[in-house]
Write a protein that holds these residues in place. Sequence first.
Motif: not given
Lengths: 175, 161
Positions: A71-75, A64-66
């Motif tokens: 790394e691939k999370s957006s703004l 969930i945190i990942q």
Amino acid sequence: MKRFIQPGITVVYALFILISLFTGFEPGREIGSNFLTFALSMLKILPASFILIGLFEVWVKKEIIQRHLGEKSSLKAYFWILLLAGTTVGGMYVAFPVSASLYKKGARTSIVIAYLTAAAIFRIPMAIFEASFLGLKFTLIRFAVSLPLIIISSELLGKMIENSSMKTELFPEET
Amino acid sequence: MIILYTICGAALIASLIADRKKTLKALKVAFKKFIKIAPAFSIMLILVSVFLHIVTDEMIIKYLGDANSARGIGIAAFFGSITMMPGFVAFPLCGILAGKGVPYSVIASFSTTLMLVGVISFPIEQKYLGMKAGLLRNAVCLVMALTISLIIGFFYGDFTS
């Protein structure tokens, strides 16, 4: 040698405070009472904070945190992290252990740094307090200016840490 | 404070109902983490108690009271970086400074460095971020605090006269 410095300082300090208490040395007494005031205000917040950190580590899944802060999370990751930082209580002494847990659960470096910065200057309860002493205009400008700066500086710092040996020292095992 | 303990208590009870073993593990994690960082906390408390004695409110008011904007921002950043105080002490002090006619840019410089740059809390920071990253974070945050102060000063017209 290095491991004797800290106990050394502590013992000398304790002796100084004790002697000041008995001899009535005013600066020493004042320093002692400063210590107590700060220690008490910290001890009020720390137990609950650390228990919540413990529960977070046990219950929140790494995926969930990942997914949301990794790394691939957006703004959008900044939205979540500002929300979390904005409601963090206590000072940096709470923010650092929280940031360590976030990092270990897979949040990317920039987001963790953004959390630390925002927990310092983007806290909502603090804003209310600040506005009551310095005016709403001051607080509004400060928050509006801080927002882009937090994102820019965190991205920058995150990249610098990621691309250097600093990454290996970040949040060691025991934290 | 009450909210914090209510949330903590509710979370703990919910966790206990869901899984006793996991809850016990969470408490162990909490305790271990706390013990590991406790020495750094105590060093920070020692530094804070000594610094608060040396750098008094009167001193801050005296030095910031009659400084012009540019120099004032610098002095304020210095005091803000080396001291540490909780919000309930810091903001009333800022209120006093504002009442004395200290420019808002100077007040912003003091309050933002106070929150962002931590010389006293460095023993703790170093444990989490490491020496180099910790220093770098403080340096970047100092620049950031000064930028915020300058923009606030611009809005309040501190640099026009």
